[in-house]
Design a protein around this motif. Structure first.
Motif, short mmCIF file in Angstrom:
data_model
loop_
_atom_site.label_atom_id
_atom_site.label_comp_id
_atom_site.label_asym_id
_atom_site.label_seq_id
_atom_site.Cartn_x
_atom_site.Cartn_y
_atom_site.Cartn_z
N LEU A 1 0.75 -1.42 0.04
CA LEU A 1 -0.10 -0.05 0.08
C LEU A 1 0.86 1.38 -0.07
O LEU A 1 0.56 2.24 -0.69
N ILE B 1 -12.52 1.97 10.27
CA ILE B 1 -11.67 2.51 8.96
C ILE B 1 -11.63 4.08 9.56
O ILE B 1 -10.55 4.66 9.59
N GLU C 1 -3.75 -0.32 9.96
CA GLU C 1 -3.64 -1.66 9.53
C GLU C 1 -4.83 -2.58 9.80
O GLU C 1 -5.09 -3.32 8.90
N ILE D 1 -7.46 -1.77 7.25
CA ILE D 1 -7.01 -2.12 6.16
C ILE D 1 -7.38 -3.67 6.05
O ILE D 1 -8.18 -4.14 4.84
N ARG D 2 -7.02 -4.50 6.81
CA ARG D 2 -7.12 -5.85 6.71
C ARG D 2 -8.81 -6.12 6.90
O ARG D 2 -9.10 -6.94 6.29
N ASP E 1 -10.19 -5.17 3.42
CA ASP E 1 -9.64 -6.19 2.32
C ASP E 1 -10.46 -7.72 2.56
O ASP E 1 -10.91 -8.10 1.34
N LEU F 1 -10.86 6.08 3.06
CA LEU F 1 -9.78 4.92 2.93
C LEU F 1 -9.06 5.00 1.62
O LEU F 1 -7.77 5.33 1.36
N THR G 1 -5.20 6.17 1.32
CA THR G 1 -4.13 5.11 0.60
C THR G 1 -3.83 5.52 -0.68
O THR G 1 -2.95 5.06 -1.36
N TYR H 1 -10.72 0.65 -3.01
CA TYR H 1 -11.60 1.10 -1.82
C TYR H 1 -12.73 1.96 -2.22
O TYR H 1 -13.87 2.08 -2.03
#
Ligand code: FUB
Ligand code: ZN
Length: 651
Positions: A9, A157, A174, A177-178, A181, A208, A212, A217
């Motif tokens: 990322l 988020i 993090e 993001i996990r 995803d 997000l 990023t 997203y």
């Protein structure tokens, strides 16, 4: 493996968002705005201390919200509370993050880090994180679209981004993001239908995406929006209640024309849709939102900027049906109004959205927070017989941390920029320094707002080339709100703005409700903006029957109410006569310093045996609505009767 995702990322082009965005205006992030305003600084201080303390106490000690994460990490234990309680932890963390920027505080940061460690420890290896399902029956996860798994993910988020922005620490981001995803892989990429029962994830994913630069997203946010209106919903709302309109799932978003259902869900979803439209310029979203916005503001909004008239669906009822004493007007819905109207302004550059934002912010939203910061309103009624009282906390506790995060991030709503202009949306004392068109801009704003209409903007950096300042001309100088739901009843001429540059009045052009001044600004230039604050009397559209024969009082952005405590314990026993005189005065010692309004009224008193009525001419005091109920419960009224037909008097 996870580290690789993060490294991946990091290597993504961070400029993607800027290149793709065709948005008219860019917000100036709160972190670049230092607030010096006498009205707001105190409130932010109270949020940084008392409100956050209350959030910590109730999140960690008095309820099991943090314990749920500890148990989920241990893989055993009973879930405490309600299935959406994780979201309150995330919102409190988000508020802490904003607050840490304004008021660095080692204790708060330590507490946030401790919670983040517990949250991270609870996350499953596949990225899923929801203490309700982890502690009840994980096999049932992602089976009921109403169960707020994606709503909680959205708040996670937002918190992760805020904490990263403030502290530079990535751990919560993090985790977020996990989870994002995980959702992307299991739904969008797997082509598995999912209609969010409580929207929020759409706007969070857009944040997000901007944070990023990862396009997936944006695509996921858009995917969530596009799931709606095709009969794909499964779970309580759809199978038991049979009411897809409750969560704005009756029609595809682009085909929606009317506001329906739950107010917070609607506001969050349209905020997300506006965020998507800002990047994609999707005409379908823009047209739908324009129509729905008019339906909200022209037919379904209280004079306070509050929305959601009914408790039964926590949302919208019929057009023009706006009861006052039972008004739901959830604090979160007003926070959502601030979000959505900001985005609509960003898309269009039109000041009318900020007019509505300002009304919701100073009235319906701020009413949600006691002056002490540690008591909250969930609903914000416009009249009371004494049954309403701010509370320390709620079983469903969405509102306290929501108002906390809004006030702590107030800097987000003051300024915005376009290619060669700085836009001043709200008059709030503050300082900014930012790059604009290859030069550095520095402004220092001081204002008497909301009590006085004089604002000065000092230029603190000389410009190499000319740029524009675009100053919002408050809409309430012309009309209470856009549309014809409310209008001034007093026939007075509308006020006008005057601008003075270094002491001399200057001409200006007006565009979309902003005064435009272009100049090669020099350090030391002083621009003075005079927006006359005047007491205005407001009446409602004839179809709004609850307000027939009544007027409301407004001074600048503030809506006023009469509270019993200032008026011999009663606020429901008088009428405002035609010849009433009004006087506005600043009272430094009252409710933290406010403008009060004194006016003549005919007061009716009923004898204890109910046999006699006496009428007396008295002077009544009205206070800004946001400040009521800080001296105990009691009667309160915004819409003041002008004839006895509207009176309900009791001994
Ligand atoms: O469902 C989560 C929150 O609880 C909603 O946003 C509020 O309206 C309350 O129902
Ligand atoms: Zn709420």
């Amino acid at each position: 493996m996870y580290k690789n995702i993060i490294l991946g990322l990091l290597s993504l082009p961070m400029a993607v968002a800027a290149q793709e965005s065709l948005q008219k205006l860019e917000p100036v992030n709160f972190a670049k705005v230092s607030i010096t305003d006498p009205f707001w600084k105190g409130r932010m201080q109270v949020v940084a201390t008392n409100t956050l303390d209350a959030c910590v106490l109730y999140t960690e000690t008095k309820t099991g919200r943090i314990r749920n994460f500890e148990k989920a990490a241990a893989g055993k234990g009973e879930h405490e509370g309600i299935y959406y309680d994780d979201s309150d932890v995330y919102k409190a963390l988000e508020a802490m993050a904003y607050s840490l920027k304004n008021h660095p505080d080692a204790e708060t940061e330590k507490k946030a880090d401790e919670w983040i460690r517990k949250i991270a420890a609870a996350q499953l290896p596949d990225g899923y994180l929801n203490t309700y399902y982890q502690l009840t029956d994980l096999t049932k996860r992602w089976t009921d679209m109403e169960k707020h798994e994606d709503y909680c993910a959205g708040h996670l988020i937002e918190a992760g981004i805020a904490y990263h922005n403030t502290t530079g620490k990535r751990s919560l981001l993090e985790v977020a993001i996990r989870f994002a995803d995980h959702i992307d892989a299991n739904f969008r990429l797997a082509n598995r239908p999912w209609v969010s029962g409580h929207q929020e994830i759409e706007l969070a994913l857009m944040r997000l995406y901007h944070h990023t630069g990862a396009r997936k997203y944006l695509e996921l946010s858009q995917w969530f929006l596009e799931q709606r209106g095709h009969g794909l919903g499964k779970g309580k709302i759809w199978d038991e209640w049979k009411d897809p309109d409750y969560c704005q799932d009756g029609l595809p978003v682009k085909e929606q024309q009317e506001i329906t259902g739950h107010a917070v869900r609607a506001m969050y979803m349209y905020t997300g849709a506006a965020d998507v439209a800002a990047v994609t310029r999707d005409a379908g979203y823009m047209k739908a939102m324009h129509t729905i916005w008019e339906d909200v503001v022209y037919r379904n909004m209280y004079i306070t900027g509050g929305i959601g008239a009914q408790g039964k669906n926590e949302g919208f009822g019929k057009d023009y049906d706006l009861p006052n004493e039972t008004a739901y007007c959830e604090t979160c819905a007003s926070v959502g109004m601030v979000f959505w109207n900001q985005r609509m302004n960003m898309l269009s550059g039109e000041s009318r959205y900020i007019d509505v934002l300002e009304r919701s912010l100073y009235n319906a939203a701020l009413d949600g927070l006691a002056l002490t910061g540690d008591r909250f309103f969930y609903g914000n009624p416009l009249a009371s017989s004494g049954q309403h009282q701010r509370r320390e906390w709620f079983g469903t506790a969405c509102c306290p941390s929501n108002i906390a995060r809004l006030v702590a991030s107030l800097g987000n709503y003051i300024y915005s920029t376009s290619s060669n202009a700085v836009w001043v949306n709200l008059y709030i004392g503050s300082e900014i320094k930012l790059p604009l068109n290859k030069q550095q801009v520095g402004l220092s704003m001081q204002t008497g707002y909301p009590w006085k209409g004089t604002t000065t903007i000092a230029i603190t950096e000389s410009a190499k080339q000319a740029y524009q300042l675009r100053l919002r001309i408050p809409g309430w100088l012309q009309a209470p709100v856009p549309g014809d739901l409310y209008r001034f009843s007093d026939g007075l001429p509308t006020g006008s703005v005057k601008l003075l540059l270094n002491g001399k009045e200057i001409p200006f052009t007006t565009e979309n409700g902003y005064a435009v001044v272009e100049r090669k600004w020099k350090k030391g230039d002083l621009l003075e903006i005079n927006t006359p604050l005047e007491l205005r009397k407001i009446m409602s559209h004839p179809d709004l029957k609850q307000n027939t024969g009544s007027i409301a009082l407004q001074y600048g952005p503030m809506v006023y109410c009469v509270e019993g405590v200032d008026n011999g314990g009663k606020a429901l026993n008088f009428i405002v006569p035609k010849d009433a005189r009004f006087k506005v005065q600043y009272e430094a010692g009252k409710l933290g310093g406010i403008n009060t309004i004194q006016f003549d009224a005919n007061v009716f008193d009923v004898s204890a045996d109910g046999q006699q009525i006496t009428t007396t001419r008295k002077t009544m005091t009205a206070i800004p609505y946001f400040s009521w109920n800080n001296r105990g419960a009691g009667e309160m009224l915004i819409w003041l009767p002008t004839t006895v037909a509207q009176l309900k008097i009791t001994p």
